[in-house]
Scaffold this active site. Structure first.
Site, PDB file in Angstrom:
ATOM      1  CG  ASP A 158      14.777  34.817  -3.668  1.00 10.49           C
ATOM      2  OD1 ASP A 158      14.097  35.859  -3.694  1.00 10.49           O
ATOM      3  OD2 ASP A 158      16.028  34.806  -3.813  1.00 10.49           O
ATOM      4  CG  ASP A 195      16.386  39.543  -8.054  1.00  4.96           C
ATOM      5  OD1 ASP A 195      16.950  39.955  -9.071  1.00  4.96           O
ATOM      6  OD2 ASP A 195      15.169  39.707  -7.822  1.00  4.96           O
ATOM      7  CG  ASP A 233      19.692  34.842  -2.664  1.00  9.10           C
ATOM      8  OD1 ASP A 233      18.470  35.070  -2.719  1.00  9.10           O
ATOM      9  OD2 ASP A 233      20.555  35.717  -2.821  1.00  9.10           O
TER      10      ASP A 233
HETATM   11 MG   LIG Z   1      17.179  36.561  -3.365  1.00  8.67          MG
END
Ligand SMILES: [Mg+2]
Length: 246
Positions: A9, A11, A186
């Site tokens: 991923d 961000d 995240d």
């Molecule tokens: Mg993310």
């Protein structure tokens, strides 16, 4: 990591979150790290993000496989489009009312992508309730659309494969097939891909749970893996050299 297919991923995983999506800072060594890791894995590395493909390329340059917009668009490292979902007219129809909603709340932002419209309120937290109410009401009458919560943002997006589906699709590509998936993410949108990597016998890691919430720690870990792979490859070349002499 040599037998792995690596999925990352962006961000909150590779990059610290910023006040707006355009304000993220790409650490100077990150592009090189990803490109070297990708070549060490013989192309078995892909970014899987909610961002648009153009945005991903702007941040990291082309030449890295990517799933954009939560898996709606997949492109391999050579630039070939693997998947491209059909666009949806219902989403376009929501553009005007959502523009009006952010116009009414200073310092909020509308990010318009091909398959998603994202309301951002990181710089104006007090607008959250009004924007969520508005987006929820607008999305309710369109079964082809769904709400996707994110960090101080809410996306109305066309229902699609999601990040786990993107991981599965990449695993069918020659560069990825036969490897064990390693996914790092995240956010709530990453949980299905984390679970999928584990279910496939690989490893799903969460930045908050496994890296103390720190993208810098993720990069350090990737750098370490890259260095280990490079010293392993040197060892192999050394062995070959020795046997050549003998
Ligand atoms: Mg993310």
């Amino acid at each position: 990591m040599s037998g792995c297919a690596v999925f990352l991923d962006i961000d909150g995983t590779l990059l610290d979150l910023a006040e707006t999506p355009d304000a993220v800072v790409v650490p100077p060594h990150l592009r090189g790290l990803l490109h070297r890791l990708s070549s060490q894995l013989q192309g078995a590395l892909a970014l899987i993000s909610g961002r648009s493909l153009a945005d991903i390329d702007r941040l990291f340059g082309s030449g890295i496989a990517a799933a954009a917009e939560h898996g709606a668009v997949l492109r391999d490292a050579g630039g070939r489009i693997i998947e491209d979902m059909a666009e949806n007219a219902d989403l376009r129809a929501l553009l005007a009312p959502l523009r009006a909603a952010v116009a009414a709340h200073p310092r909020t932002l509308l990010e318009a992508k091909r398959f998603g419209l994202v309301l951002h309120w990181r710089a104006a937290p007090s607008a959250a309730h009004a924007l969520i109410t508005c987006a929820t009401a607008l999305a309710a009458s369109h079964p082809a659309l769904e709400l996707q919560p994110a960090h101080e943002a809410l996306e109305i997006r066309v229902r699609g494969p999601g990040k786990a589906g993107a991981l599965d699709r990449f695993m069918r590509e020659p560069a990825f097939a036969g490897r064990l998936p390693l996914f790092i993410g995240d956010d709530t949108t990453d949980e299905p891909a984390i679970a999928r990597a584990n279910a496939r016998g690989g490893q799903g890691l969460h930045v908050g749970r496994d890296f103390a919430g720190s993208p810098a720690a993720v990069l350090q870990w990737l750098e370490h893996a890259l260095a280990q792979g490079e010293s392993g490859a040197q060892g192999e070349r050394g062995d070959q050299g020795e046997s050549g002499h003998g």
